[in-house]
Design a protein around this motif. Structure first.
Motif, PDB file in Angstrom:
ATOM      1  N   MET A   1      50.401  38.620  17.996  1.00 23.29           N
ATOM      2  CA  MET A   1      50.654  39.407  19.192  1.00 23.29           C
ATOM      3  C   MET A   1      50.138  38.643  20.412  1.00 23.29           C
ATOM      4  O   MET A   1      48.984  38.232  20.456  1.00 23.29           O
ATOM      5  N   ASP A   2      50.993  38.479  21.401  1.00 24.29           N
ATOM      6  CA  ASP A   2      50.635  37.756  22.619  1.00 24.29           C
ATOM      7  C   ASP A   2      49.958  38.723  23.584  1.00 24.29           C
ATOM      8  O   ASP A   2      50.571  39.676  24.054  1.00 24.29           O
ATOM      9  N   SER A   3      48.670  38.492  23.860  1.00 22.66           N
ATOM     10  CA  SER A   3      47.923  39.407  24.714  1.00 22.66           C
ATOM     11  C   SER A   3      47.842  38.931  26.163  1.00 22.66           C
ATOM     12  O   SER A   3      47.132  39.515  26.953  1.00 22.66           O
ATOM     13  N   LYS A   4      48.564  37.886  26.490  1.00 22.15           N
ATOM     14  CA  LYS A   4      48.561  37.405  27.876  1.00 22.15           C
ATOM     15  C   LYS A   4      49.598  38.162  28.681  1.00 22.15           C
ATOM     16  O   LYS A   4      50.721  38.362  28.241  1.00 22.15           O
ATOM     17  N   ARG A   5      49.196  38.576  29.872  1.00 20.37           N
ATOM     18  CA  ARG A   5      50.130  39.281  30.743  1.00 20.37           C
ATOM     19  C   ARG A   5      51.007  38.288  31.487  1.00 20.37           C
ATOM     20  O   ARG A   5      50.567  37.195  31.836  1.00 20.37           O
ATOM     21  N   THR A   6      52.212  38.729  31.757  1.00 22.46           N
ATOM     22  CA  THR A   6      53.108  37.955  32.608  1.00 22.46           C
ATOM     23  C   THR A   6      52.686  38.166  34.050  1.00 22.46           C
ATOM     24  O   THR A   6      51.841  39.030  34.353  1.00 22.46           O
ATOM     25  N   SER A   7      53.303  37.461  34.967  1.00 27.81           N
ATOM     26  CA  SER A   7      52.996  37.676  36.391  1.00 27.81           C
ATOM     27  C   SER A   7      53.413  39.098  36.794  1.00 27.81           C
ATOM     28  O   SER A   7      52.733  39.741  37.599  1.00 27.81           O
ATOM     29  N   GLU A   8      54.509  39.591  36.198  1.00 26.96           N
ATOM     30  CA  GLU A   8      54.923  40.969  36.468  1.00 26.96           C
ATOM     31  C   GLU A   8      53.905  41.961  35.909  1.00 26.96           C
ATOM     32  O   GLU A   8      53.603  42.985  36.533  1.00 26.96           O
ATOM     33  N   GLY A   9      53.377  41.661  34.719  1.00 26.74           N
ATOM     34  CA  GLY A   9      52.338  42.511  34.125  1.00 26.74           C
ATOM     35  C   GLY A   9      51.084  42.520  34.968  1.00 26.74           C
ATOM     36  O   GLY A   9      50.456  43.577  35.146  1.00 26.74           O
ATOM     37  N   ASP A  10      50.698  41.352  35.481  1.00 20.35           N
ATOM     38  CA  ASP A  10      49.541  41.281  36.386  1.00 20.35           C
ATOM     39  C   ASP A  10      49.791  42.127  37.634  1.00 20.35           C
ATOM     40  O   ASP A  10      48.897  42.856  38.083  1.00 20.35           O
ATOM     41  N   ALA A  11      50.995  42.018  38.184  1.00 26.65           N
ATOM     42  CA  ALA A  11      51.323  42.786  39.391  1.00 26.65           C
ATOM     43  C   ALA A  11      51.247  44.286  39.113  1.00 26.65           C
ATOM     44  O   ALA A  11      50.725  45.055  39.923  1.00 26.65           O
ATOM     45  N   PHE A  12      51.753  44.703  37.930  1.00 26.73           N
ATOM     46  CA  PHE A  12      51.706  46.124  37.586  1.00 26.73           C
ATOM     47  C   PHE A  12      50.272  46.585  37.376  1.00 26.73           C
ATOM     48  O   PHE A  12      49.895  47.689  37.803  1.00 26.73           O
ATOM     49  N   ALA A  13      49.449  45.761  36.739  1.00 26.10           N
ATOM     50  CA  ALA A  13      48.037  46.111  36.535  1.00 26.10           C
ATOM     51  C   ALA A  13      47.326  46.258  37.878  1.00 26.10           C
ATOM     52  O   ALA A  13      46.561  47.211  38.082  1.00 26.10           O
ATOM     53  N   GLN A  14      47.580  45.350  38.808  1.00 26.36           N
ATOM     54  CA  GLN A  14      46.964  45.437  40.135  1.00 26.36           C
ATOM     55  C   GLN A  14      47.449  46.674  40.880  1.00 26.36           C
ATOM     56  O   GLN A  14      46.671  47.359  41.550  1.00 26.36           O
ATOM     57  N   PHE A  15      48.739  46.944  40.751  1.00 22.35           N
ATOM     58  CA  PHE A  15      49.321  48.149  41.357  1.00 22.35           C
ATOM     59  C   PHE A  15      48.630  49.392  40.798  1.00 22.35           C
ATOM     60  O   PHE A  15      48.235  50.290  41.550  1.00 22.35           O
ATOM     61  N   SER A  16      48.482  49.452  39.479  1.00 19.60           N
ATOM     62  CA  SER A  16      47.859  50.607  38.822  1.00 19.60           C
ATOM     63  C   SER A  16      46.433  50.817  39.302  1.00 19.60           C
ATOM     64  O   SER A  16      46.030  51.955  39.604  1.00 19.60           O
ATOM     65  N   ILE A  17      45.676  49.753  39.383  1.00 19.28           N
ATOM     66  CA  ILE A  17      44.284  49.846  39.846  1.00 19.28           C
ATOM     67  C   ILE A  17      44.243  50.330  41.292  1.00 19.28           C
ATOM     68  O   ILE A  17      43.432  51.194  41.651  1.00 19.28           O
ATOM     69  N   ALA A  18      45.139  49.803  42.125  1.00 17.99           N
ATOM     70  CA  ALA A  18      45.173  50.213  43.531  1.00 17.99           C
ATOM     71  C   ALA A  18      45.512  51.697  43.656  1.00 17.99           C
ATOM     72  O   ALA A  18      44.903  52.416  44.460  1.00 17.99           O
ATOM     73  N   VAL A  19      46.465  52.181  42.858  1.00 18.63           N
ATOM     74  CA  VAL A  19      46.844  53.594  42.903  1.00 18.63           C
ATOM     75  C   VAL A  19      45.678  54.472  42.447  1.00 18.63           C
ATOM     76  O   VAL A  19      45.397  55.512  43.058  1.00 18.63           O
ATOM     77  N   LEU A  20      44.978  54.059  41.402  1.00 17.99           N
ATOM     78  CA  LEU A  20      43.819  54.829  40.937  1.00 17.99           C
ATOM     79  C   LEU A  20      42.714  54.866  41.991  1.00 17.99           C
ATOM     80  O   LEU A  20      42.096  55.918  42.223  1.00 17.99           O
ATOM     81  N   ARG A  21      42.463  53.744  42.638  1.00 17.74           N
ATOM     82  CA  ARG A  21      41.453  53.711  43.706  1.00 17.74           C
ATOM     83  C   ARG A  21      41.882  54.595  44.870  1.00 17.74           C
ATOM     84  O   ARG A  21      41.071  55.329  45.435  1.00 17.74           O
TER      85      ARG A  21
END
Length: 147
Positions: A1-21
């Motif tokens: 299983m590849d656990s590395k995020r794509t650049s899109e995955g990184d962008a979504f993770a950052q988006f998610s954190i920003a929305v939670l904050r």
């Protein structure tokens, strides 16, 4: 299983954190806006839901994306303070409809007056077009995640 995020995955993770904050900051701001009326952000949400249309606690919980039990607890407190009243629901014998009382309408109007000033100020700072675009992205993500 590849656990590395794509650049899109990184962008979504950052988006998610920003929305939670942002949600945390909006909760605090809501509490500040509601406090002079003797309310909290959560209580304000239930008052606003009851003002939108007569609805059951379960309907309000779904509309707000909250647990029914939490909304029931708040609604019962608001009812005990005379801010909402329960009335019969023609569609469901046991699920009463919440309705604002005159005191509830007054408390909600008080909060909404402060919120309008706050929203207008923040709207001017960020601009309508940018805010509508951000809202559209958030709505799209919510729809995709099934919320």
């Amino acid at each position: 299983m590849d656990s590395k995020r794509t650049s899109e995955g990184d962008a979504f993770a950052q988006f998610s954190i920003a929305v939670l904050r942002l949600a945390g900051h909006l909760q605090v701001a809501g509490d500040i806006l509601a406090k002079p009326a003797g309310q909290t952000s959560a209580r304000w949400q239930v008052l606003a839901a009851a003002d939108h249309a007569p609805m059951s606690v379960a309907d309000a919980a779904r509309a707000l994306g909250l647990a029914r039990q939490g909304v029931q607890r708040i609604a019962d407190l608001l009812e005990s303070e005379g801010l909402i009243a329960y009335r019969d629901n023609p569609a469901h014998q046991r699920a009463k409809l919440m309705e604002l009382t005159a005191a509830g309408r007054a408390a909600l109007a008080d909060i909404q007056g402060r919120q309008a000033i706050w929203a207008n100020s923040n709207g001017a700072a960020f601009g309508e077009a940018r805010l509508r675009e951000a809202t559209a992205v958030i709505a799209e993500v919510l729809a995709a995640l099934g919320s």
